[in-house]
Design an enzyme around this catalytic site. Structure first.
Site, PDB file in Angstrom:
ATOM      1  N   LYS A  20      -6.685  39.242   7.087  1.00 45.55           N
ATOM      2  CA  LYS A  20      -6.410  38.323   8.209  1.00 45.55           C
ATOM      3  C   LYS A  20      -7.702  37.989   8.943  1.00 45.55           C
ATOM      4  O   LYS A  20      -7.920  36.852   9.374  1.00 45.55           O
ATOM      5  CB  LYS A  20      -5.413  38.966   9.174  1.00 45.55           C
ATOM      6  CG  LYS A  20      -5.189  38.158  10.451  1.00 45.55           C
ATOM      7  CD  LYS A  20      -4.154  38.788  11.361  1.00 45.55           C
ATOM      8  CE  LYS A  20      -4.001  37.956  12.643  1.00 45.55           C
ATOM      9  NZ  LYS A  20      -2.913  38.466  13.502  1.00 45.55           N
ATOM     10  N   HIS A  32      23.413  42.329 -36.835  1.00 49.32           N
ATOM     11  CA  HIS A  32      23.872  41.314 -35.890  1.00 49.32           C
ATOM     12  C   HIS A  32      24.661  41.939 -34.746  1.00 49.32           C
ATOM     13  O   HIS A  32      25.728  41.456 -34.349  1.00 49.32           O
ATOM     14  CB  HIS A  32      24.710  40.254 -36.608  1.00 49.32           C
ATOM     15  CG  HIS A  32      24.000  39.635 -37.771  1.00 49.32           C
ATOM     16  ND1 HIS A  32      22.767  39.026 -37.649  1.00 49.32           N
ATOM     17  CD2 HIS A  32      24.324  39.565 -39.079  1.00 49.32           C
ATOM     18  CE1 HIS A  32      22.372  38.593 -38.834  1.00 49.32           C
ATOM     19  NE2 HIS A  32      23.297  38.912 -39.724  1.00 49.32           N
TER      20      HIS A  32
END
Length: 536
Positions: free
Chosen positions: A152, A290
């Site tokens: 900041k 599968h």
């Protein structure tokens, strides 16, 4: 609340800021001594904390302990070290403002021009599988506060959050100071760093709320890092990649020991195989194609090599479909099991570990993908599925154990006599195996090995026919499990006509009595479990 507003005319210009005092506190000591040497050589006072101060001092460089600045020793096992006005006043003072300069002088606070901080290793600690209390201790509080304060105040302070930035900051310090542009760029990196850190912490807390027995969360954040792009997705025209969740302990964290790169379908099938194999407590193997099983089995009683026995019995269920399958074992794969696989084309094998001789044999099959599970592999407690515009979350469908009390305690015997313990064990095996089969699911089992599986049909009677057809002569004397109730008696009649001796199913159909009557008439044992195991 809002921050203060100052008359723009009060700000004094400040571009190059010479570095006279630096606050250094790092968990990653990479390059620390090189930095300390450069700062000391440039006459910079180094203020530091804990192990960072010790490392610098032990290397022979002067360092001021932060406790000497604050006048307060580290408190609460180091939870409170730098959270003090003498530190944060020095970080946040905007020396473009005369009023800030005067306040520092009034309270005897010296400013910092450089802050070097990297944060506690939170992500690494989660990834290590550490317990919750240890993870919480790695949530850095003072570090992010210093980083955010310095970022900041980039007009006055340069903040460094990575050793990668040390060479550039050393050049700046030794060259006379940091420029405003350099400090602004460092501030942007710092805020990105703390944002990622906070996101990882928030994700961990969110996922902690997914544990069993905890209420479903009001908000859900799932964070994952890309491990690798995959060649393609389910089909060649689909993009795909594998991602790893922070703190994950599954197939995404497995080590691939050999073979071609895993595909999208490999991962899906391997995960399905693990679910099926690890549902069993005894040594077990599941073979998947599968996402559906073409064989699940536990070891035969008194088998000399239990996991090799389980594989042979699983393979015998449907050798045709097992070609090109994905195999999961819930025990270390032995040389004997590897020898059994010598002439069977297999895409992937995944297991907790492998005997060295088994790996030597697998090395001859260059395309076989061999995956070793992480030591802390565990089944997921929750299932997540994307839907358009959102996602679905549910408890994972899991079995607690193999024993009668855990699985069959609530079963209701609606036809026939109470089976023997061996027959009950076979029914429990079939019931648990059924959970790994896509609905509508029918499993025929004999001696705790599948002999016929009917899956993925849109009506239950077709699944029965498929299971019976695949079992052939083995259907006679087997038991059957159905993942949901029979809406009509035609399904059970198909099974009974094939020679099955017992059926386990949830019950709950308005026509249950027709099915019960059929079982009693044909002398077949039937249990109602009271719960189903749909798998869509």
């Amino acid at each position: 609340m809002a921050g203060p507003h100052h008359d723009p005319s009060l700000y004094r210009e400040r571009d190059i800021v010479p570095v006279r005092r630096a606050l250094v506190s790092v968990s990653d000591k990479t390059g620390l001594l090189t930095l300390a040497e450069a700062l000391s050589g440039a006459g910079v006072e180094i203020v530091s904390t804990g192990s960072t101060a010790s490392t610098i001092r032990d290397a022979g460089f002067a360092v001021t302990d932060v406790s000497a600045v604050t006048g307060v020793p580290e408190l609460l096992d180091g939870r409170v070290k730098t959270l003090h006005p003498k530190v944060h006043g020095g970080l946040l003072a905007d020396l473009r403002l005369q009023s800030h300069e005067e306040q520092l002088a009034e309270f005897g606070i010296e400013p910092f021009e450089l802050v070097v901080v990297n944060l506690y290793p939170f992500v690494e600690t989660v990834r290590s599988g550490a317990g919750a209390d240890d993870v919480v201790e790695q949530i850095d509080i003072g570090g992010p506060a210093m980083v955010r304060a310095s970022a900041k105040n980039f007009a006055n302070v340069a903040v460094v959050v990575s050793p990668e930035s040390y060479p550039a900051i050393i050049d700046a310090v030794t060259g006379g100071g940091t420029t405003l542009a350099e400090r602004k760029e460092l501030a942007a990196r710092a805020f990105a760093h703390t944002a990622n850190y906070d996101r990882a912490v928030a994700t961990w807390f969110s996922e902690e709320t997914l544990a069993e027995g905890v209420d479903l969360p009001q908000h859900l954040t799932i964070k994952a890092e890309r491990v690798a792009p995959l060649r393609y997705g389910e089909n060649a025209h689909q993009r795909a990649a594998i991602y790893s969740r922070v703190g994950g302990h599954g197939i995404a964290q497995a080590d691939q020991l050999q073979g071609k790169p895993m595909s999208y379908n490999n991962y899906v099938d391997a995960d399905a195989a693990l679910r099926a194999a690890f549902d069993m407590v005894l040594p077990a193997v599941a073979i998947i194609k599968h996402a559906n099983p073409c064989g699940i089995a536990v070891a035969a009683p008194n088998a000399l090599d239990p996991i090799a026995s389980a594989h042979l019995r699983a393979h015998e269920c449907d050798p045709l479909s097992a070609f090109g399958g994905v195999i999961a074992a819930n025990r270390t794969v032995t040389l004997k099991m590897a020898e059994n696989l010598r002439d069977i084309f297999t895409e992937v094998i995944v297991a907790p570990d492998f005997e060295a001789e088994a790996l030597e044999l697998f090395a001859l099959k260059k395309n076989l993908r061999v995956l070793r599970l992480p030591d802390d592999w565990t089944q997921e407690p929750m299932d997540v599925r994307l839907v358009s515009g959102g996602l679905l979350l549910q408890d994972a469908d899991r079995f607690p154990d193999d024993d009668f009390a855990s699985v069959a305690a609530g079963w209701d015997l609606v036809s026939g006599e109470q089976p023997s313990d061996a027959e009950m064990q076979n029914l429990i095996f079939a019931w648990k195996s059924c959970r790994a089969v896509k609905s509508n699911a029918i499993v025929l089992a004999k001696d705790s090995a599948t002999v016929g599986i009917g899956m993925g049909q849109v009506n239950r009677v077709d699944s029965c026919k498929l299971a019976v057809e695949r079992a052939g002569e083995r259907a006679a004397g087997s038991v059957a499990a159905s993942d949901a109730y029979f809406p009509f008696s035609d399904g059970p009649e198909t099974l009974i006509n094939a020679g099955i001796t017992a059926i386990v199913q949830p019950g709950g159909s308005v026509r249950d009595q027709e099915t019960i009557d059929l079982a009693r008439e044909r002398g077949v044992t039937m249990f109602f479990t009271g719960e189903r195991h749909f798998f869509h």
